[in-house]
Design a protein around this motif. Sequence first.
Motif, mmCIF file in Angstrom:
data_model
loop_
_atom_site.group_PDB
_atom_site.id
_atom_site.type_symbol
_atom_site.label_atom_id
_atom_site.label_comp_id
_atom_site.label_asym_id
_atom_site.label_seq_id
_atom_site.Cartn_x
_atom_site.Cartn_y
_atom_site.Cartn_z
ATOM 1 N N GLY A 9 -3.677 -64.508 24.593
ATOM 2 C CA GLY A 9 -2.707 -64.605 25.122
ATOM 3 C C GLY A 9 -2.121 -65.546 23.860
ATOM 4 O O GLY A 9 -0.820 -66.295 24.094
ATOM 5 N N ARG A 10 -2.944 -65.460 22.847
ATOM 6 C CA ARG A 10 -2.295 -66.337 21.281
ATOM 7 C C ARG A 10 -1.418 -65.346 20.802
ATOM 8 O O ARG A 10 -2.132 -64.496 20.793
ATOM 9 N N PRO A 11 -0.200 -66.074 19.982
ATOM 10 C CA PRO A 11 0.961 -65.680 18.868
ATOM 11 C C PRO A 11 0.316 -64.863 17.969
ATOM 12 O O PRO A 11 -0.534 -66.104 17.805
ATOM 13 N N PHE A 12 0.964 -64.360 17.115
ATOM 14 C CA PHE A 12 1.155 -64.469 15.840
ATOM 15 C C PHE A 12 1.545 -65.063 15.181
ATOM 16 O O PHE A 12 3.121 -65.100 15.195
ATOM 17 N N ARG A 13 1.399 -65.372 13.642
ATOM 18 C CA ARG A 13 2.226 -66.157 13.807
ATOM 19 C C ARG A 13 2.393 -66.665 12.020
ATOM 20 O O ARG A 13 2.929 -67.409 10.741
ATOM 21 N N ASP A 14 0.783 -66.951 11.557
ATOM 22 C CA ASP A 14 1.092 -66.842 10.535
ATOM 23 C C ASP A 14 -0.707 -66.584 9.357
ATOM 24 O O ASP A 14 -1.280 -66.064 10.268
ATOM 25 N N LEU A 15 -0.004 -66.573 8.202
ATOM 26 C CA LEU A 15 -1.062 -65.574 7.514
ATOM 27 C C LEU A 15 -2.083 -65.720 6.013
ATOM 28 O O LEU A 15 -1.172 -66.703 5.447
ATOM 29 N N ARG A 16 -2.883 -65.709 5.951
ATOM 30 C CA ARG A 16 -3.958 -66.698 4.670
ATOM 31 C C ARG A 16 -3.779 -65.310 3.836
ATOM 32 O O ARG A 16 -4.385 -64.711 4.127
ATOM 33 N N ILE A 17 -3.424 -65.528 3.104
ATOM 34 C CA ILE A 17 -4.036 -64.612 1.594
ATOM 35 C C ILE A 17 -4.952 -64.624 0.735
ATOM 36 O O ILE A 17 -4.606 -65.947 -0.330
ATOM 37 N N SER A 18 -5.729 -64.033 0.935
ATOM 38 C CA SER A 18 -6.724 -64.671 -0.456
ATOM 39 C C SER A 18 -6.281 -63.699 -1.393
ATOM 40 O O SER A 18 -6.653 -62.682 -1.390
ATOM 41 N N VAL A 19 -5.977 -64.066 -2.604
ATOM 42 C CA VAL A 19 -5.471 -63.067 -4.201
ATOM 43 C C VAL A 19 -7.192 -62.773 -5.109
ATOM 44 O O VAL A 19 -6.668 -61.948 -6.143
ATOM 45 N N THR A 20 -8.070 -63.983 -4.348
ATOM 46 C CA THR A 20 -9.371 -63.429 -6.067
ATOM 47 C C THR A 20 -10.323 -64.004 -5.163
ATOM 48 O O THR A 20 -9.802 -64.737 -4.232
ATOM 49 N N ASP A 21 -11.616 -63.118 -4.978
ATOM 50 C CA ASP A 21 -12.505 -64.282 -4.594
ATOM 51 C C ASP A 21 -13.981 -65.021 -5.638
ATOM 52 O O ASP A 21 -14.173 -65.635 -5.868
ATOM 53 N N ARG A 22 -13.123 -64.779 -6.951
ATOM 54 C CA ARG A 22 -13.184 -65.132 -7.646
ATOM 55 C C ARG A 22 -13.172 -67.217 -7.564
ATOM 56 O O ARG A 22 -12.507 -67.757 -7.426
ATOM 57 N N ASN A 39 -24.878 -63.100 -11.594
ATOM 58 C CA ASN A 39 -25.412 -61.907 -10.789
ATOM 59 C C ASN A 39 -24.354 -61.179 -9.471
ATOM 60 O O ASN A 39 -25.038 -60.303 -9.230
ATOM 61 N N HIS A 40 -24.386 -62.279 -9.245
ATOM 62 C CA HIS A 40 -23.425 -62.326 -7.495
ATOM 63 C C HIS A 40 -22.027 -60.688 -8.161
ATOM 64 O O HIS A 40 -21.480 -60.737 -9.337
ATOM 65 N N GLU A 41 -22.109 -60.226 -7.263
ATOM 66 C CA GLU A 41 -21.035 -59.154 -7.226
ATOM 67 C C GLU A 41 -19.596 -59.306 -7.195
ATOM 68 O O GLU A 41 -19.725 -59.392 -6.025
ATOM 69 N N PHE A 42 -19.044 -60.084 -8.086
ATOM 70 C CA PHE A 42 -17.583 -59.620 -7.004
ATOM 71 C C PHE A 42 -16.934 -58.811 -6.875
ATOM 72 O O PHE A 42 -17.055 -57.901 -7.669
ATOM 73 N N LEU A 43 -16.023 -59.047 -6.330
ATOM 74 C CA LEU A 43 -14.943 -57.500 -6.303
ATOM 75 C C LEU A 43 -14.418 -57.001 -7.579
ATOM 76 O O LEU A 43 -13.657 -58.102 -8.027
ATOM 77 N N PRO A 44 -14.717 -56.013 -7.691
ATOM 78 C CA PRO A 44 -14.561 -55.089 -8.951
ATOM 79 C C PRO A 44 -12.296 -55.120 -8.870
ATOM 80 O O PRO A 44 -11.353 -55.604 -7.856
ATOM 81 N N ARG A 45 -11.611 -55.352 -9.779
ATOM 82 C CA ARG A 45 -9.934 -56.124 -10.147
ATOM 83 C C ARG A 45 -9.748 -54.729 -9.295
ATOM 84 O O ARG A 45 -8.806 -54.517 -9.294
ATOM 85 N N SER A 46 -10.572 -53.383 -9.925
ATOM 86 C CA SER A 46 -9.370 -52.576 -9.228
ATOM 87 C C SER A 46 -9.634 -52.510 -7.965
ATOM 88 O O SER A 46 -8.462 -51.447 -7.578
ATOM 89 N N ASP A 47 -9.930 -53.315 -7.130
ATOM 90 C CA ASP A 47 -10.141 -53.255 -5.857
ATOM 91 C C ASP A 47 -9.340 -53.745 -4.911
ATOM 92 O O ASP A 47 -8.911 -53.841 -3.922
ATOM 93 N N LEU A 48 -8.734 -54.638 -5.645
ATOM 94 C CA LEU A 48 -7.961 -55.968 -5.689
ATOM 95 C C LEU A 48 -6.106 -55.454 -4.867
ATOM 96 O O LEU A 48 -5.835 -54.247 -5.445
ATOM 97 N N LEU A 49 -5.658 -55.504 -3.843
ATOM 98 C CA LEU A 49 -4.035 -55.722 -3.309
ATOM 99 C C LEU A 49 -3.674 -55.544 -4.880
ATOM 100 O O LEU A 49 -3.673 -56.768 -5.639
ATOM 101 N N THR A 50 -2.353 -55.247 -4.600
ATOM 102 C CA THR A 50 -1.561 -55.064 -6.047
ATOM 103 C C THR A 50 -0.425 -56.204 -5.406
ATOM 104 O O THR A 50 -0.327 -56.026 -4.136
ATOM 105 N N PHE A 51 0.474 -57.141 -6.222
ATOM 106 C CA PHE A 51 1.333 -57.651 -5.667
ATOM 107 C C PHE A 51 2.122 -57.335 -4.694
ATOM 108 O O PHE A 51 2.809 -57.125 -3.436
ATOM 109 N N GLU A 52 2.741 -55.491 -4.982
ATOM 110 C CA GLU A 52 3.911 -55.324 -4.352
ATOM 111 C C GLU A 52 2.546 -54.626 -2.672
ATOM 112 O O GLU A 52 3.385 -54.563 -1.909
ATOM 113 N N GLU A 53 1.573 -54.125 -3.257
ATOM 114 C CA GLU A 53 0.942 -53.836 -2.037
ATOM 115 C C GLU A 53 0.517 -55.217 -1.035
ATOM 116 O O GLU A 53 0.945 -55.209 0.447
ATOM 117 N N ILE A 54 0.788 -56.857 -1.357
ATOM 118 C CA ILE A 54 0.486 -57.187 -0.407
ATOM 119 C C ILE A 54 1.926 -58.119 0.402
ATOM 120 O O ILE A 54 2.377 -58.399 1.278
#
Length: 340
Positions: A9-22, A39-54
Motif C-alpha cells: 500500500g505504499r505510493p511511489f513518489r521518489d526516484l534516486r538516480i545514480s549517474v556513475t558508480d565511480r 583492479n575493480h571493474e567499474f561500469l564501462p562508459r558504454s553501459d551508462l544510460l545517456t542523459f536522454e535515456e535518463i
Amino acid sequence: MGAQFDRRGRPFRDLRISVTDRCNMRCDYCMPADVFDANHEFLPRSDLLTFEEIEEVVISLIPHGLKKVRITGGEPLLRRNLEVLIRMLSKHSLDLALTTNGLLFTSRAEALANAGLNRVTFSLDSLDPVTFERITGKSGHSIQRIIEGIEKAVTLGLSPVRINSVIRRGVNEADIERLIERFQHLPVALRFIEFMDVGNHNRWDLASVVPSEEIRKHVEERWVLQPTPSLHSGQVAQHWSLDSDTGFEVGFISSVTEPFCGDCNRARLSANGHIYTCLFATSGHDLRPVLRNPKGLETVTEQFHTIWSEREDRYSELRAQPRSPTAIYLPRVEMSYIGG
Ligand code: SAM
Ligand code: SF4
Ligand code: SF4
C-alpha cells in the motif's frame, strides 16, 4: 494515472538516480580502498544510460506519481556535463536534488543552480583532518573545500541545504559536537545517519552503529532541541531545531534502530539502467531492453507499473526482527552502484 501503490500500500513518489558508480573518495563504509582498488571493474562508459535515456525514464515515471528526483552516485559530479542533465530534468516540475561529497561542488555550483537544481545534500563525516583522511582516503585539507561548497550552496539558495554525517562508534563520535558547533550559525540541516549494512564490503557490525537516540541524548546535554513537524510521509529523517534563530536543524536517520520501510516510497535507478525497489535489493530490473528498443511494444511506463505493483521490500524491518530470514543475507548491490 494517479499515484501507484505497491503490495504493502505504499505510493511511489521518489526516484534516486545514480549517474556513475565511480567516486573520488574511498569512504571505508561505502567503497573501501582495498576492494575498490585498481583492479575493480567499474561500469564501462558504454553501459551508462545517456542523459536522454535518463530523462525518458523520468518522464515515464511521472504518471506513476514521481515528485522528487535525487541525483547521486558514486560521486555524481564526476559525470561530465551534469548541468546538462539537470537542465533537461528541470523542465518537468519535480523537486530536483543532488547528493555530493562536495569535493567538486564550489566551481560547479552556479552552473548547477542556473540549470535548475533545487537543493543539495553534502556528506561530511568529520571535521578532524586525521579522522577525515582515515575515513575517506582524502587529505584533511579537503574539509575546507567541502565547507566552502556548503557555504556556496547556502548563498545560492539551494535550500534546504543538508549535511549528512554517518557516525560510527570508535571512529567519529567526537564529530557530533564538532559538526554542530561548526554549522549551527548557518541555515542548514545537519543529519546524523546510522551506519547501515549496505553492500557486501563495508565490514558492518551492529556494535559500530551509534543509535540516533544515543546521539540525541548526547546533543541534549549541551543544546535544547525542539521537534519540528515532518513535512510529509516518506520523510526519512526526524528533524529538531536548536535553540537558535539561524534556521539550523539537527536530524536523525535511524534506518537500523527505527526502520521506516512502512513509509518508503522510493525507487533507485542505477547508472546502467536497472531499477531497484530497495536499497538492500539483491537484484534489479533492467530497463535498457525496453528503453533501447523503439520498436518494442512495452513502454517503460508499463514496465514500471509491474515492478512497483509487485514490490514487497521491507529489509530494514526484517533486519530488526530477532530471527531474520536467511534470504536477506544474499549478496547485495553496492551503495555506490545503486545510488545512496
Ligand atoms: N558520493 C556522494 C556522497 O557521498 O554524498 C553520493 C553517494 S553516497 C553513496 C550517498 C550517501 O550514502 C552519503 O551520505 C553516504 O554517507 C551514505 N552512505 C554510504 N554508505 C553508507 C552506509 N554504509 N551507512 C550509512 N550511510 C551510508
Ligand atoms: Fe564516494 Fe559517497 Fe561512497 Fe564516500 S559515500 S565513497 S563519497 S560514494
Ligand atoms: Fe525502503 Fe528498503 Fe530502506 Fe525499507 S530497507 S526503507 S524498503 S529502501
